[in-house]
Write an enzyme that holds these catalytic residues in place. Sequence first.
Site, short mmCIF file in Angstrom:
data_model
loop_
_atom_site.label_atom_id
_atom_site.label_comp_id
_atom_site.label_asym_id
_atom_site.label_seq_id
_atom_site.Cartn_x
_atom_site.Cartn_y
_atom_site.Cartn_z
N CYS A 1 -3.24 1.67 6.20
CA CYS A 1 -3.64 0.92 7.39
C CYS A 1 -4.23 1.85 8.45
O CYS A 1 -4.93 1.40 9.35
CB CYS A 1 -2.44 0.17 7.95
SG CYS A 1 -1.05 1.25 8.24
N GLU B 1 7.31 0.24 16.03
CA GLU B 1 8.34 0.82 15.17
C GLU B 1 8.50 2.28 15.58
O GLU B 1 7.84 2.76 16.49
CB GLU B 1 7.90 0.72 13.71
CG GLU B 1 7.73 -0.73 13.24
CD GLU B 1 7.46 -0.87 11.76
OE1 GLU B 1 6.60 -0.13 11.25
OE2 GLU B 1 8.10 -1.71 11.12
N ASN C 1 0.80 -1.23 0.00
CA ASN C 1 0.00 0.00 0.00
C ASN C 1 0.84 1.28 0.00
O ASN C 1 0.47 2.27 -0.63
CB ASN C 1 -1.01 -0.02 1.15
CG ASN C 1 -0.36 -0.01 2.50
OD1 ASN C 1 0.68 -0.64 2.71
ND2 ASN C 1 -0.93 0.71 3.43
N GLU D 1 3.39 -5.53 12.25
CA GLU D 1 2.47 -4.39 12.03
C GLU D 1 1.38 -4.92 11.10
O GLU D 1 1.64 -5.16 9.92
CB GLU D 1 3.21 -3.23 11.36
CG GLU D 1 4.39 -2.69 12.15
CD GLU D 1 3.98 -2.04 13.45
OE1 GLU D 1 2.82 -1.63 13.58
OE2 GLU D 1 4.83 -1.96 14.35
#
Length: 482
Positions: A282, A461, A150, A248
Amino acid sequence: MIRISNYIDGRHAEPSDGAYIDDIDPSIGEKYAEVPDSPPEDIDAAVSAARDAFPDWSTASPEFRHDQLIRLSIAIEDNLDRLARAECVDNGKPLSLACSVDIPRAVSNFKFYATAAMQFASESHSNSGSSINYTLRQPIGVVGCISPWNLPLYLFTWKIAPALAAGNCVVAKPSEITPMTAFLLSELCSEAGFPEGVLNIVHGTGPKTGAAIVKHPDIGAISFTGGTKTGEWIASEAAPNFKKLSLELGGKNPNIIFADCDYEEMLETTVRSSFANQGQICLCGSRVFVEQPIYERFRDDFVRKIKALVVGDPLESGTNVGAVVSKPHMEKVLSYIDLAKEEGGSILTGGERVTLDGRCENGYFLRPTVIEGLAHDCRTNLEEIFGPVVTIMPFEDEEEVIGYANTVRYGLSSTVWTSDLSRAHRVAERLEAGIVWVNCWLLRDLRTPFGGVKDSGMGREGGFEALRFFTEEKNVCIKYGD
Ligand code: NAD
């Protein structure tokens, strides 16, 4: 026809078994490149190169690593237009978005972690007159980085940069659906004289190439961004080998709008947070909860604005909504629109494929879709669609909407719109999410921890969190007195 190659030990090479798959331009629905579907032997070769490069890279001064990463950031910046165009063609996103978000962020990722390499420090614990403990944070060795389609270069570099900054050597795999900018990055590495074997980029599908990274006994940590199902499989493979894992994963983010918000700013931002990148971020808010007193006003204004969005050729400057990434993905999104109808939802706008004239007549375009009338706990509102589809729902009070927001298995991000400071804190505290945006969306500070709870993943992260992930702590205890 472009033929993408692997980048192993500083050299470009074909996949050793000669297997390629098609790389499709989703805006025209046609193959325009070929990408390797590399076998496990190519991962072996990449790991071996990374292992050989590790002693020099891991013991180089932070300043040396800083300089190398800065060179990559400059190389990306110098090629911004070329990379943005490649991202647009490969992914279907508007060129304007790739120019303003994707590629600049890849530049920032390298810049940020180049600097972080110089700033990262570890703790010491002193017992005055008797002993001192200090903590070493040492690079893990060879690490694996696997990223989705994405935000291709943006998320690829978000993993690679901290892994390298911390002194690891990397075997990385971009999504096979959008491999082009990772390939161009490997060419930039060659041109910049980036040290051989330190960064290896191997292309291929998940079950073949990705799984070989996950299973490789000499890869000590995996940083993965992608779907929750894939994350689940990776976790089950990595756990028995005690690999470090950062996952993630998916999201189904709530966007909670209270009647006392700054209405105009909320409306503008909600259009973006719903449909930027065709809703394929996301962090997009796919469930929009609106407090009852402003529900109808919001619905009418929102739908009017969404109808005005231009679905078009991603290369054209006036386009707001480009193509979704692939035909299977378009079909998946359409199947969720059908499901929403079966579940009693009304389509206020969109709900269908768009056929454009000319160059893009066979592209995968969907009209941005707004649905109302669904229960907060129906499948459409529980499962990740990851496309240009949002549902809107009214709510009566704070307690009720927190319950709705937290119903899903996911917990990545959430957005709250209110001018009541106390309520902002109260709601933020109770939302089950790794990230809460108040009166804004996607306002990123790279120093902050980034990640989700529940089925949205584990680990964080960003900032020093990523450097901690990519290092192992070792405590050294020294006695020097009684
Ligand atoms: P995906 O899980 O299908 O693929 C992601 C990557 O994993 C790809 O490179 C793929 O080749 C690889 N892969 C697939 N199967 C594998 C396996 N068995 N072993 C190793 N690697 C494998 O996800 P996707 O469709 O590319 O991306 C969309 C998903 O990513 C959505 O669910 C979205 O929410 C999520 N996402 C999450 C974040 C976040 O920060 N939490 C960011 C972006 C996207």
